[in-house]
Scaffold this motif. Structure first.
Motif, PDB file in Angstrom:
ATOM      1  N   ILE A 114       0.951  -1.012   0.130  1.00 18.47           N
ATOM      2  CA  ILE A 114       0.009  -0.159   0.046  1.00 18.47           C
ATOM      3  C   ILE A 114       0.952   1.264  -0.055  1.00 18.47           C
ATOM      4  O   ILE A 114       1.588   1.201   0.887  1.00 18.47           O
ATOM      5  N   ASP A 115       0.635   2.092  -0.979  1.00 19.88           N
ATOM      6  CA  ASP A 115       1.310   3.546  -0.917  1.00 19.88           C
ATOM      7  C   ASP A 115       1.173   4.290   0.363  1.00 19.88           C
ATOM      8  O   ASP A 115       0.124   4.511   0.751  1.00 19.88           O
ATOM      9  N   GLU A 120      -0.647   8.364   4.944  1.00 23.62           N
ATOM     10  CA  GLU A 120      -0.395   9.874   5.412  1.00 23.62           C
ATOM     11  C   GLU A 120      -1.528  10.671   5.337  1.00 23.62           C
ATOM     12  O   GLU A 120      -2.067  11.444   6.174  1.00 23.62           O
ATOM     13  N   ALA A 121      -2.278  10.575   4.104  1.00 23.13           N
ATOM     14  CA  ALA A 121      -3.546  11.348   3.842  1.00 23.13           C
ATOM     15  C   ALA A 121      -4.527  11.174   4.907  1.00 23.13           C
ATOM     16  O   ALA A 121      -5.336  11.918   5.365  1.00 23.13           O
ATOM     17  N   VAL A 137      -6.803  -0.158   5.186  1.00 28.72           N
ATOM     18  CA  VAL A 137      -5.483  -0.955   4.743  1.00 28.72           C
ATOM     19  C   VAL A 137      -5.890  -2.410   4.356  1.00 28.72           C
ATOM     20  O   VAL A 137      -5.625  -2.905   3.404  1.00 28.72           O
ATOM     21  N   MET A 138      -7.040  -2.980   5.162  1.00 26.52           N
ATOM     22  CA  MET A 138      -7.364  -4.417   4.805  1.00 26.52           C
ATOM     23  C   MET A 138      -8.267  -4.404   3.582  1.00 26.52           C
ATOM     24  O   MET A 138      -8.055  -5.266   2.718  1.00 26.52           O
ATOM     25  N   PRO A 139      -9.126  -3.292   3.245  1.00 23.71           N
ATOM     26  CA  PRO A 139     -10.038  -3.590   2.066  1.00 23.71           C
ATOM     27  C   PRO A 139      -9.090  -3.508   0.857  1.00 23.71           C
ATOM     28  O   PRO A 139      -9.302  -4.346  -0.163  1.00 23.71           O
ATOM     29  N   ILE A 140      -7.936  -2.728   1.018  1.00 20.76           N
ATOM     30  CA  ILE A 140      -6.975  -2.615  -0.247  1.00 20.76           C
ATOM     31  C   ILE A 140      -6.332  -3.522  -0.436  1.00 20.76           C
ATOM     32  O   ILE A 140      -5.891  -4.261  -1.411  1.00 20.76           O
ATOM     33  N   SER A 145      -4.924  -8.437  -3.419  1.00 17.17           N
ATOM     34  CA  SER A 145      -4.430  -9.998  -3.086  1.00 17.17           C
ATOM     35  C   SER A 145      -5.449 -11.001  -3.534  1.00 17.17           C
ATOM     36  O   SER A 145      -5.281 -12.231  -3.263  1.00 17.17           O
ATOM     37  N   ILE A 146      -6.498 -10.484  -4.478  1.00 20.03           N
ATOM     38  CA  ILE A 146      -7.617 -11.532  -4.604  1.00 20.03           C
ATOM     39  C   ILE A 146      -6.939 -12.503  -5.541  1.00 20.03           C
ATOM     40  O   ILE A 146      -7.449 -13.717  -5.242  1.00 20.03           O
TER      41      ILE A 146
END
Length: 223
Positions: A114-115, A120-121, A137-140, A145-146
């Motif tokens: 994750i960027d 930070e945003a 974090v987890m949704p991204i 990772s699908i």
């Protein structure tokens, strides 16, 4: 010997029940693997050295022990200390724990990819660390990772064939019974090869479609 699949006609329903039981066990094990994998991935990316060590031991242990040994431990070993589980529950739990070790690496890679600018945003916007992790974090991580998680699911389906050794009549278990009843193992196991290939192909196809759909939705959201 004449190859004759017609001998399987009376057993089609029986084999279908075995295939359904295989899919049921694997879907439940996939859910268990995702939970275990997510928890372990969180532990491996935490700031706590103790949590990271425990998570590392879990992954290293269950990735380097043959699944059949794990299965025998849960099914034959646990009753010795008073823990009794039926074959189906044992199979689901064993697959979940073993699959969680592989899923954790996939989810952990998704978290690390994750960027940092996104995080930070989120922090600047005033979100708490818990909210950032659960909402961003987890949704991204799961979305990116699908496809590799799909490979974990396919591996669960293939590994589930070992569950027949603890008397669970999933697809392989039912095929063994049919082979012993018909005395035609060649046709039975040829059909079994095709059934497993079809199941894993369809799962891979579905995962690919989901992956493309999620990526398309992501690109549309960015626009």
């Amino acid at each position: 010997m004449r190859f004759d699949l017609a001998i399987l006609t009376p057993y089609v329903g029986f084999l279908a029940q075995g295939a359904l039981l295989t899919l049921e066990a694997c879907v439940l094990a996939l859910a268990g693997s995702l939970v275990c994998g997510a928890l372990v991935a969180i532990a491996r990316t935490s700031a706590s050295p103790w949590l990271r060590r425990v998570a590392f031991v879990y992954v290293d242990l269950f990735r380097n022990i043959p699944f059949i040994v794990q299965l025998f431990f849960f099914y034959y070993g646990l009753p010795e200390i008073g823990i009794y589980l039926n074959a189906f529950a044992t199979g689901v739990i064993a697959l979940s724990i073993a699959g969680g070790a592989f899923a954790s690496d996939v989810i952990r890679s998704g978290i690390l990819a994750i960027d940092s600018g996104i995080l930070e945003a989120a922090e600047v916007s005033g979100l708490s660390k818990r909210a950032i992790f659960t909402r961003i974090v987890m949704p991204i991580a799961l979305r990116t990772s699908i496809r590799p998680l799909g490979s974990v699911f396919v591996n669960l389906v293939l590994t589930s064939s070992i569950l027949s050794v603890i008397t669970l009549n999933e697809l392989t278990g039912t095929a063994k019974i049919v082979a012993s009843n018909t005395f035609r193992p060649f046709e039975v196991y040829a059909a079994l090869l095709v059934l497993y290939a079809a199941m894993t192909y369809l799962i891979s196809l579905a995962i690919g479609l989901i992956h493309r759909r999620l990526n398309r939705d992501m690109m549309e959201a960015v626009r």
